[in-house]
Design a protein around this motif. Sequence first.
Motif, mmCIF file in Angstrom:
data_model
loop_
_atom_site.group_PDB
_atom_site.id
_atom_site.type_symbol
_atom_site.label_atom_id
_atom_site.label_comp_id
_atom_site.label_asym_id
_atom_site.label_seq_id
_atom_site.Cartn_x
_atom_site.Cartn_y
_atom_site.Cartn_z
ATOM 1 N N UNK A 62 0.827 -1.198 0.000
ATOM 2 C CA UNK A 62 0.000 0.000 0.000
ATOM 3 C C UNK A 62 0.863 1.250 0.000
ATOM 4 N N UNK A 63 0.401 2.274 -0.688
ATOM 5 C CA UNK A 63 0.939 3.610 -0.464
ATOM 6 C C UNK A 63 0.522 4.036 0.938
ATOM 7 N N UNK A 64 1.339 4.816 1.584
ATOM 8 C CA UNK A 64 1.058 5.171 2.971
ATOM 9 C C UNK A 64 -0.309 5.829 3.123
ATOM 10 N N UNK A 65 -0.627 6.796 2.258
ATOM 11 C CA UNK A 65 -1.898 7.517 2.383
ATOM 12 C C UNK A 65 -3.097 6.596 2.189
ATOM 13 N N UNK A 66 -2.971 5.627 1.290
ATOM 14 C CA UNK A 66 -4.073 4.696 1.049
ATOM 15 C C UNK A 66 -4.285 3.789 2.259
ATOM 16 N N UNK A 67 -3.186 3.367 2.891
ATOM 17 C CA UNK A 67 -3.313 2.503 4.067
ATOM 18 C C UNK A 67 -3.937 3.272 5.227
ATOM 19 N N UNK A 68 -3.545 4.532 5.388
ATOM 20 C CA UNK A 68 -4.137 5.354 6.460
ATOM 21 C C UNK A 68 -5.640 5.487 6.245
ATOM 22 N N UNK A 69 -6.053 5.720 5.010
ATOM 23 C CA UNK A 69 -7.492 5.834 4.702
ATOM 24 C C UNK A 69 -8.222 4.534 5.016
ATOM 25 N N UNK A 70 -7.610 3.410 4.654
ATOM 26 C CA UNK A 70 -8.226 2.106 4.905
ATOM 27 C C UNK A 70 -8.407 1.867 6.403
#
Length: 417
Positions: free
Chosen positions: A67-75
């Motif tokens: 995951x890209x960091x921002x996508x993982x944070x959103x998830x």
Amino acid sequence: MSACKKARAEATSVVSSDRLSSLPPELKGDILSRLNVEEAVKTSTLSSTWRDAWTNMPKIFLRDGNFARTKFVTLVDMVLSLHNGTVEMFDISGSKTYHDEFGRWMRMLSRIRPRSVTIRLNSGPGYRIPSCLFSIGDLRVLHLQNCVFSLPRVFQGFKRLTHLDLKNFSSTDIDIQNLVSFCPVLSYLKLASFEGINYLNVQAPKLKRLHVFGDFEDINLDAPNLEAAVLSLAHEAKAQQSVPIAHDKESHVKKSLGDLSGIKTLGISGIFMKYLSKWCILTKFPAVFHRLEHICLVICFWDQRQVLATCSLFQNAPNLKKLDMWSQSLSTWDQDQASIPELTMQVQLDHLVTASVKGFRGVDYEVNFLAKLLSWAPALEEVKIEWTGKTECSMVLAKLLALPRVSPRAKVIVTFL
């Protein structure tokens, strides 16, 4: 005919779809728990009945992986904010840093009150555990890595916690003592690679398994039901020295061993083994381990002190059945061991059935110890050797296989790694 088959297939598909849609939310959640979280969330597009099914998953596993960091944070934010079912297990791990989001995640996590929490975010400095995590009263399992924690002023304890595993963490003597003592049904405790703890005081009436690997000055055990213990001191600086240890340290080691007299499995490694071998253990061992059946040792066969201490331990474990040893390399050898006399003591291992040596290099010290072992154990059935050394093996192997043994059933099995 083909039209008839097509109609039957379509009817079957509709029935199957209806059956999947009519499953109770709990069963849907259990099915989705077998997927990773991202795949589970995607099932919301299947039908209206599956739209919110993922919010009832009893087990949540989050891995940042690719995951890209921002996508993982959103998830993570979405999962923690929208989940509305019972969470049996929450497990998050990652190789990126999430210090800015961590406090928010822990607050949301405390609201859904999972029964098992595993946090392994290993990048960057330790994550400070907020007090809200210690308010999850129904917690059964807690596994934390790379963290810093101090207990809140008002801590009611984890009344149902049975499994506590802390690794690469920082805390204080009093916080660890209170954390353990306020878990009345704790049965498994592992403390590894820690800072800030000098006096380790473990008071746990239900504790059965204990694993401690770290740098501490003193240890006190009040665990009457303890069955298995692995102790390893990690004094990295002193590991390179060959000086006698202080009297107070000797007494601490001696006392801690005495506290373990009722256990069934004992593991000793690291500098704990070094300390054990450097005081007059042969004159009066701190305890007789009548229930001890399994010993695991990391030992330097070149150091006669460690060999003598090991034999003394054998003598005080009359019901020993299984022995596992890991051979340390020559680089850890104490040069002053030459003053120790050759091993002449006799040990009786009447109940020993299996033994193993890992990290075997084929040197004389190892072979000589195995020869003694084979002469001490009349019930021995098997000795497994994992050979990792570069020594010319043909002659050593022939010598090993020709060693006399007191047990007619004893087999020597060698595998090369």
